[in-house]
Each structure stands twice: as C-alpha cells, then as structure tokens.
Design an enzyme around this catalytic site. Structure first.
Site, PDB file in Angstrom:
ATOM      1  N   LYS A 195      10.867  -6.647   5.533  1.00 16.30           N
ATOM      2  CA  LYS A 195      10.254  -5.633   6.516  1.00 16.30           C
ATOM      3  C   LYS A 195      11.261  -4.738   6.850  1.00 16.30           C
ATOM      4  O   LYS A 195      12.139  -4.941   7.267  1.00 16.30           O
ATOM      5  CB  LYS A 195       9.907  -6.659   7.796  1.00 16.30           C
ATOM      6  CG  LYS A 195       9.349  -5.722   9.157  1.00 16.30           C
ATOM      7  CD  LYS A 195       9.164  -6.593  10.162  1.00 16.30           C
ATOM      8  CE  LYS A 195       8.622  -5.604  11.339  1.00 16.30           C
ATOM      9  NZ  LYS A 195       8.286  -6.371  12.553  1.00 16.30           N
ATOM     10  N   LYS A 248       6.255  -4.900   4.186  1.00 15.37           N
ATOM     11  CA  LYS A 248       5.736  -4.210   5.100  1.00 15.37           C
ATOM     12  C   LYS A 248       6.840  -3.274   5.197  1.00 15.37           C
ATOM     13  O   LYS A 248       8.087  -3.377   5.638  1.00 15.37           O
ATOM     14  CB  LYS A 248       5.911  -5.203   6.141  1.00 15.37           C
ATOM     15  CG  LYS A 248       5.214  -4.226   7.554  1.00 15.37           C
ATOM     16  CD  LYS A 248       5.377  -5.380   8.785  1.00 15.37           C
ATOM     17  CE  LYS A 248       4.997  -4.435  10.149  1.00 15.37           C
ATOM     18  NZ  LYS A 248       5.370  -5.034  11.224  1.00 15.37           N
TER      19      LYS A 248
HETATM   20  C1  PBG Z   1       6.698  -6.923  15.677  1.00 14.86           C
HETATM   21  C2  PBG Z   1       5.764  -6.106  14.711  1.00 14.86           C
HETATM   22  C3  PBG Z   1       5.665  -5.004  14.455  1.00 14.86           C
HETATM   23  C4  PBG Z   1       4.684  -4.792  13.790  1.00 14.86           C
HETATM   24  C5  PBG Z   1       4.092  -5.971  13.374  1.00 14.86           C
HETATM   25  N1  PBG Z   1       4.942  -6.975  14.039  1.00 14.86           N
HETATM   26  C6  PBG Z   1       6.540  -3.757  15.003  1.00 14.86           C
HETATM   27  C7  PBG Z   1       8.004  -3.617  15.032  1.00 14.86           C
HETATM   28  O1  PBG Z   1       8.463  -4.294  13.967  1.00 14.86           O
HETATM   29  O2  PBG Z   1       8.134  -2.846  15.605  1.00 14.86           O
HETATM   30  C8  PBG Z   1       4.198  -3.438  12.996  1.00 14.86           C
HETATM   31  C9  PBG Z   1       2.784  -3.099  12.749  1.00 14.86           C
HETATM   32  C10 PBG Z   1       2.093  -1.854  12.504  1.00 14.86           C
HETATM   33  O3  PBG Z   1       2.773  -1.269  12.518  1.00 14.86           O
HETATM   34  O4  PBG Z   1       1.164  -1.995  12.361  1.00 14.86           O
HETATM   35  N2  PBG Z   1       7.865  -7.122  15.430  1.00 14.86           N
END
Ligand code: PBG
Length: 324
Positions: A195, A248
């Site tokens: 991520k 992601k």
């Molecule tokens: C929680 C999380 C996030 C997203 C999914 N789980 C936000 C982040 O890490 O700031 C992002 C999902 C999206 O942008 O569609 N940590």
C-alpha cells in the site's frame, strides 16, 4: 512468417472472432464494492468528490448490498464512520461499533454476500493516523494489539474476510494469531500488502473523515517509486499468514500488480482507489471521456496486469454493463 502471409487483423474481424482469442476475462464475480456506513436511520449522504457514492446508515446499506448481490457482485468491503473518535481509536473494536453492527445486519439480511472489513484505526482516531500516536510518532507495536482486537471483533460480528490496511509491521501475524486464538482459524486475511502513500486517496479521506490532523502517512505507507520493497512487503505478509495480497492503488501500479502475481502466484487483489474513480467520473461528467469505455478498459487492464480481484467504486456500473 511476415506480411503478407501473416495478417494480425484476421482475428479482429468480428466481435465473435475477437472474443474467441481474448486473453483476459472481466466478470462481475471478480469485483468488490466498497461501502461507507454511518450511524442513524435513513441516512444517505452523498460524497461530493465521489459521484454516486454515499455514506449510508445500516438500513440503506442493506438495500444497497442487496442490489450489489443482484448484479452478480460477490461482496462488499466496509468502512465505518464512528459517532465519536478518540486518541486510541477505541470505537474500532467496540462490539456495538458501526462496522460490527453493519456486518451483523448484512450477514443476516443479504444471503450469500461476502462481507469484507477494513481493519485500520484511521477512521476512529481523533488525529486521523492509522495507529496509536506516542511522542508524535505512530507507535507500531502498541497498534498491533488494537488491530488484533479490531479484527477479532469483526470476525465475531460475522465478517467473512479481514482486510488490514494500516501498514504496521507484523500486523498480519498479530491478526492471524488473534483470530486463531478466538476460534476464527477459518477466517481469511486479505492484507493490503503493498500500500503506497498516495495522493489518489484524497476523495476517500473526505468520505471516511480520515485525513491526518498532522503530518502524512509516509512513515508507514510505501514510497511510490519503489518496487523491490513492495515484493519484500508482500513476501513478509505471506510468511505471516496472508491468504490474499493486495496492491493499492491499482492503475498507477500495474507493474507492481504484475510482479506480485508473477513472483508469488498468490491470489492478488487490486484496489482501484477513490482518486482513480473520481478522475474518470469527473472527465465523463464533462463529456471528455466515454465513461463506459474508459471504466471497462481500466478494469480490464487491472485484470490483465494480474489481479484476480478488483475492489472498485465502479463495480455496480461495470456489472450492469458486463451483464448487458
Ligand atoms: C484506511 C484506508 C484508506 C483507503 C482504504 N483504507 C485511506 C488511507 O490510507 O489514507 C483508501 C481507499 C481509497 O482511496 O479509495 N487506511
């Protein structure tokens, strides 16, 4: 072997011919629809930066999930907007927390729907970080205990798959151990393994109210320019017990999706995040892009890169188009 004896256009002459040799399937049964759940009754708050997406109270969430299921989409991933936030994010593992109640309602009322829960503290902490803050830093090891508690509470509520997205070190092992010790050894973990710290999460943070109050997430999420590091993250999560590994965002990271699939052969999920969705929506609304064409091309590309599963806010539209 060359022109004119070979003509690549021969197999492109008709839709039937093209379908025979198409290399990648895009079907609704590989899609997961993200949903935002909030307290209250009959709430349906539009999320301005994500047209067509809403914060839904449980009664409306159930209706939406029924529609999702009827479209042939197998599951949803849930994000909760708690009534109150605090420094430690205690709402995250409250038995009567918003996600826990939503999971129970969905499992009871929408048969056959896979309910995946996002495990992360950022929606529940007053400072908006994904872990417990100590001396101005997100403390890894204290956070692990909270994440394990949160995962267990989701499994107790009936969650089918647990999806940790916090990017703390050791969290897959902590969650796996926690789940196993409470009798949930059959509950899979889908880890957000690679991520990235991404500007494409902007609209989501409006939707979930999870923008960090100070600093950013670069001390725990990955640097966007790294690829070998993504492989280390993925291998560690697999060693710790992840059943599905996620990359992601998706579209700016197709090379990572491809590499993870090639090198691990594990089931790979890709999260087509909020900013990727909003870009296509905004351009389509202005008439600058054909939405259907652009969305199906983008999702097909994510599958072609190697994703087995795509988490996407386009899921309902895409399923409708694919079912036509
Ligand atoms: C929680 C999380 C996030 C997203 C999914 N789980 C936000 C982040 O890490 O700031 C992002 C999902 C999206 O942008 O569609 N940590």
């Amino acid at each position: 072997m060359y022109f004119p004896s070979y003509r690549m256009r021969r197999l492109r002459q008709s839709a039937q011919m093209r379908n025979l040799v198409r290399e990648t399937e895009l079907l609704p049964d590989r899609l997961i629809f993200p949903l935002f759940v909030i307290h209250g009754q009959d709430v349906r708050n539009p999320i301005e930066s994500m047209p067509g997406c809403f914060q839904l109270s449980i009664n409306n969430l159930v209706d939406e999930a029924r529609e999702v299921r009827e479209l042939g989409i197998p599951g949803v991933i849930l994000f909760g907007i708690p009534a109150e936030k605090d420094e430690a994010g205690t709402g995250a593992y409250d038995e009567e927390g918003i996600v826990q109640m939503a999971v129970a309602a969905l499992k009871e009322e929408v048969p056959g729907l896979l309910v995946i829960t996002d495990v992360c503290l950022c929606e529940y902490t007053s400072h908006g970080h994904c872990g417990i803050v100590k001396d101005g830093r997100v403390d890894n090891d204290i956070t692990l205990e909270m994440l394990a508690k949160m995962a267990i509470s989701h499994a107790q509520a009936g969650a089918d798959i647990i999806a940790p997205s916090d990017m703390m070190d050791g969290r897959v092992a902590a969650i796996r151990t926690g789940l196993d010790s409470e009798g949930f050894s059959d509950t899979p973990v889908m880890s957000y393994a690679a991520k990235y710290a991404s500007a494409f999460y902007g609209p989501f943070r409006e939707a979930a109210g999870s923008t960090p109050e100070f600093g950013d997430r670069r001390s725990y999420q990955m640097d966007s320019r790294n690829s070998d590091e993504a492989m280390r993250e993925v291998h560690l999560d697999i060693e710790e017990g992840a059943d599905i590994v996620m990359v992601k965002p998706a579209l700016p990271y197709l090379d990572i999706i491809h590499r993870v699939k090639q090198e691990t052969k594990f089931p790979v999920a890709a999260y087509n995040v909020s900013g990727e969705f909003s870009m296509l929506k905004a351009a389509s609304e202005r008439g600058w892009l054909d939405e259907r064409g652009a969305v199906l091309e983008a999702l097909g590309a994510i599958r072609r890169a190697g994703a087995d599963i795509i988490i996407t806010y386009h899921a309902k539209d895409a399923a409708r188009w694919l079912n036509e």
